[in-house]
Design a protein around this motif. Sequence first.
Motif, PDB file in Angstrom:
ATOM      1  N   ARG A 188     -17.777  11.396  10.437  1.00  0.00           N
ATOM      2  CA  ARG A 188     -16.562  11.443  11.251  1.00  0.00           C
ATOM      3  C   ARG A 188     -15.360  11.679  10.331  1.00  0.00           C
ATOM      4  N   PRO A 189     -15.026  12.916  10.044  1.00  0.00           N
ATOM      5  CA  PRO A 189     -13.996  13.237   9.045  1.00  0.00           C
ATOM      6  C   PRO A 189     -12.618  12.647   9.355  1.00  0.00           C
ATOM      7  N   GLN A 190     -12.294  12.451  10.619  1.00  0.00           N
ATOM      8  CA  GLN A 190     -10.973  11.934  10.976  1.00  0.00           C
ATOM      9  C   GLN A 190     -10.881  10.411  10.855  1.00  0.00           C
ATOM     10  N   GLY A 191     -11.954   9.760  10.464  1.00  0.00           N
ATOM     11  CA  GLY A 191     -11.942   8.305  10.387  1.00  0.00           C
ATOM     12  C   GLY A 191     -12.408   7.693  11.691  1.00  0.00           C
ATOM     13  N   LEU A 192     -12.642   6.383  11.662  1.00  0.00           N
ATOM     14  CA  LEU A 192     -13.221   5.725  12.831  1.00  0.00           C
ATOM     15  C   LEU A 192     -12.309   5.770  14.048  1.00  0.00           C
ATOM     16  N   LEU A 193     -11.012   5.522  13.882  1.00  0.00           N
ATOM     17  CA  LEU A 193     -10.078   5.518  15.005  1.00  0.00           C
ATOM     18  C   LEU A 193      -9.077   6.650  14.924  1.00  0.00           C
ATOM     19  N   GLY A 194      -9.292   7.596  14.020  1.00  0.00           N
ATOM     20  CA  GLY A 194      -8.383   8.733  13.902  1.00  0.00           C
ATOM     21  C   GLY A 194      -8.679   9.798  14.935  1.00  0.00           C
ATOM     22  N   ARG A 195      -7.735  10.718  15.063  1.00  0.00           N
ATOM     23  CA  ARG A 195      -7.893  11.808  16.024  1.00  0.00           C
ATOM     24  C   ARG A 195      -7.927  13.125  15.274  1.00  0.00           C
ATOM     25  N   LYS A 196      -8.737  14.053  15.776  1.00  0.00           N
ATOM     26  CA  LYS A 196      -8.957  15.309  15.070  1.00  0.00           C
ATOM     27  C   LYS A 196      -7.663  16.106  14.901  1.00  0.00           C
ATOM     28  N   GLU A 197      -6.758  16.011  15.863  1.00  0.00           N
ATOM     29  CA  GLU A 197      -5.532  16.810  15.777  1.00  0.00           C
ATOM     30  C   GLU A 197      -4.621  16.347  14.638  1.00  0.00           C
ATOM     31  N   SER A 254     -21.676  -7.047 -10.168  1.00  0.00           N
ATOM     32  CA  SER A 254     -20.368  -7.327  -9.584  1.00  0.00           C
ATOM     33  C   SER A 254     -19.282  -6.408 -10.135  1.00  0.00           C
ATOM     34  N   ASP A 255     -19.469  -5.880 -11.354  1.00  0.00           N
ATOM     35  CA  ASP A 255     -18.480  -4.961 -11.914  1.00  0.00           C
ATOM     36  C   ASP A 255     -18.396  -3.657 -11.133  1.00  0.00           C
ATOM     37  N   LEU A 256     -19.449  -3.344 -10.369  1.00  0.00           N
ATOM     38  CA  LEU A 256     -19.480  -2.083  -9.614  1.00  0.00           C
ATOM     39  C   LEU A 256     -19.236  -2.285  -8.125  1.00  0.00           C
ATOM     40  N   LYS A 257     -18.868  -3.500  -7.725  1.00  0.00           N
ATOM     41  CA  LYS A 257     -18.813  -3.772  -6.290  1.00  0.00           C
ATOM     42  C   LYS A 257     -17.735  -2.958  -5.578  1.00  0.00           C
ATOM     43  N   TYR A 258     -16.629  -2.646  -6.244  1.00  0.00           N
ATOM     44  CA  TYR A 258     -15.582  -1.868  -5.585  1.00  0.00           C
ATOM     45  C   TYR A 258     -16.021  -0.426  -5.341  1.00  0.00           C
ATOM     46  N   ALA A 259     -16.948   0.068  -6.151  1.00  0.00           N
ATOM     47  CA  ALA A 259     -17.459   1.418  -5.938  1.00  0.00           C
ATOM     48  C   ALA A 259     -18.246   1.511  -4.641  1.00  0.00           C
ATOM     49  N   SER A 260     -18.829   0.401  -4.194  1.00  0.00           N
ATOM     50  CA  SER A 260     -19.597   0.425  -2.949  1.00  0.00           C
ATOM     51  C   SER A 260     -18.716   0.777  -1.758  1.00  0.00           C
ATOM     52  N   ALA A 261     -17.443   0.357  -1.798  1.00  0.00           N
ATOM     53  CA  ALA A 261     -16.528   0.694  -0.705  1.00  0.00           C
ATOM     54  C   ALA A 261     -16.310   2.192  -0.628  1.00  0.00           C
ATOM     55  N   LEU A 262     -16.267   2.858  -1.766  1.00  0.00           N
ATOM     56  CA  LEU A 262     -16.075   4.311  -1.770  1.00  0.00           C
ATOM     57  C   LEU A 262     -17.321   5.021  -1.258  1.00  0.00           C
ATOM     58  N   VAL A 263     -18.482   4.455  -1.538  1.00  0.00           N
ATOM     59  CA  VAL A 263     -19.721   5.043  -1.003  1.00  0.00           C
ATOM     60  C   VAL A 263     -19.718   4.970   0.520  1.00  0.00           C
ATOM     61  N   VAL A 264     -19.335   3.808   1.065  1.00  0.00           N
ATOM     62  CA  VAL A 264     -19.236   3.656   2.521  1.00  0.00           C
ATOM     63  C   VAL A 264     -18.229   4.646   3.092  1.00  0.00           C
ATOM     64  N   LEU A 265     -17.097   4.800   2.408  1.00  0.00           N
ATOM     65  CA  LEU A 265     -16.062   5.741   2.845  1.00  0.00           C
ATOM     66  C   LEU A 265     -16.606   7.162   2.926  1.00  0.00           C
ATOM     67  N   ILE A 266     -17.311   7.580   1.887  1.00  0.00           N
ATOM     68  CA  ILE A 266     -17.837   8.949   1.850  1.00  0.00           C
ATOM     69  C   ILE A 266     -18.850   9.170   2.973  1.00  0.00           C
ATOM     70  N   VAL A 267     -19.743   8.191   3.166  1.00  0.00           N
ATOM     71  CA  VAL A 267     -20.785   8.338   4.184  1.00  0.00           C
ATOM     72  C   VAL A 267     -20.177   8.468   5.580  1.00  0.00           C
ATOM     73  N   ILE A 268     -19.204   7.608   5.892  1.00  0.00           N
ATOM     74  CA  ILE A 268     -18.601   7.640   7.230  1.00  0.00           C
ATOM     75  C   ILE A 268     -17.777   8.908   7.435  1.00  0.00           C
ATOM     76  N   LEU A 269     -17.058   9.353   6.404  1.00  0.00           N
ATOM     77  CA  LEU A 269     -16.258  10.572   6.556  1.00  0.00           C
ATOM     78  C   LEU A 269     -17.130  11.815   6.701  1.00  0.00           C
ATOM     79  N   LEU A 270     -18.339  11.779   6.144  1.00  0.00           N
ATOM     80  CA  LEU A 270     -19.261  12.906   6.352  1.00  0.00           C
ATOM     81  C   LEU A 270     -19.663  13.012   7.821  1.00  0.00           C
TER      82      LEU A 270
END
Length: 449
Positions: A437-446, A419-435
Amino acid sequence: MGLRTVALQRPRNGVLALLATLLAAFLVFGSPAGAAHAETTPDGQEVTDFYFAGNITYDDEPIEGVGLSVKGGGFEGKTKTDAEGKWRLYVPEKDKYTIAVDEDTLPEGVIVDAENLPDGVEPVAGTSGEFEAEFGLTGTKIVNLFLGEGERITISLLDQLLSRLVGGLNFGLLLALASMGAALIYGTTRLSNFAHAEMVTWGGLVALVTTTVWQLPFWVGIIAAVIAGGLLGWGMDAALWRPLRRRGLGVVQLMIVSIGLSLALRYLFQYFIGGGTRQLPGASPAPIQFGPISLSYIDIIAMSVSIVVILAVAWFLTRTRIGKATRAISDNPQLAAASGIDVDRVIRYVWILSGLLAAISGILWAYFRPGVKWDMGMQMLLLIFAAITLGGLGTAFGALVGSLIVGIAVEVSTLWIPSDLKYASALVVLIVILLVRPQGLLGRKERLG
């Protein structure tokens, strides 16, 4: 000359607004709390006058490294046994608490012997490692625990997953309130506001003072906290951000100012309330079982309030004139200004709305943690930025989606990681999705670059 006089008076009015906000903080919190830095143990516990202590042994031999936790009255703490099998758990006051032994840290095939518990300690029904304990006449309770062979009571992986999903949804919704406000600020000003963490903390602090210090009804405290959140957002923009925007400061400079403001407010909070954790009324009520899912009435209320507020913000952004202007400024501020939109006025409304949302999130966060602490908003800040980036920079609806993903990822990940590392899991998800879709899920490339 007249126009120049008006232009000079506006920053002065902004400074007066900030001074009024800080004066209100002094009036709210009263005198300093004394020592700002409480004594702590090597494992991070705050030393108090009340504690549970004891030994854990198996076949008359001490067991090192057994994890124990204590929960009750909205307080949580944890420790491990030392080389002699000794442990100590500090608590803020004399009350009834639940002491839990982390059975994953016990030797294989053994459990705590529930037949040899001391007086004042009773096993929790349906478990093999949790016990209700309460103090006697003194502020110290000795709870020696002996291990014996036995079968541990376990919960199926599916039941645990369902429970974590609901907990993650609850966390994601309260995180969304703070993230949507921060996303609106970024969308209209391009400011990554590090002081948003203190806006979250402010809501919990005002609710704490009005309900526990001033002893006002709970609903009065909630209303006061939400209004105070809006006033803080208004004061920040009037006193600091609007004058700095008019001076033409760059995005990096504004971000550095926000870091300094964050530090100043955070330690101001600590100066007045101290470094301990305090509880709002009704914290940690008894849970209600819905099959494998355990929820308290506060959890149900919190999720309901979050959904209603999020729907209200969605209606505001899509149906009202100010909301449409906010989206227009987020898309293209120059074009919005050329179209006759008063950009400064809309940004002021955004700051007020962001303060309101942050205050509500702070109150819900104080019940979810549980407890109000001087730096509790800082614990959310990285997750707020992760949610905004994940959903797409500058879009409130993207921040909502990102927050739900982050909240669920944080809670579900505890099935496989400490449980001490649970917040790090959110950053792992962030990195995977940005790899992907770099603009984010609902972001626009421009919007990149």
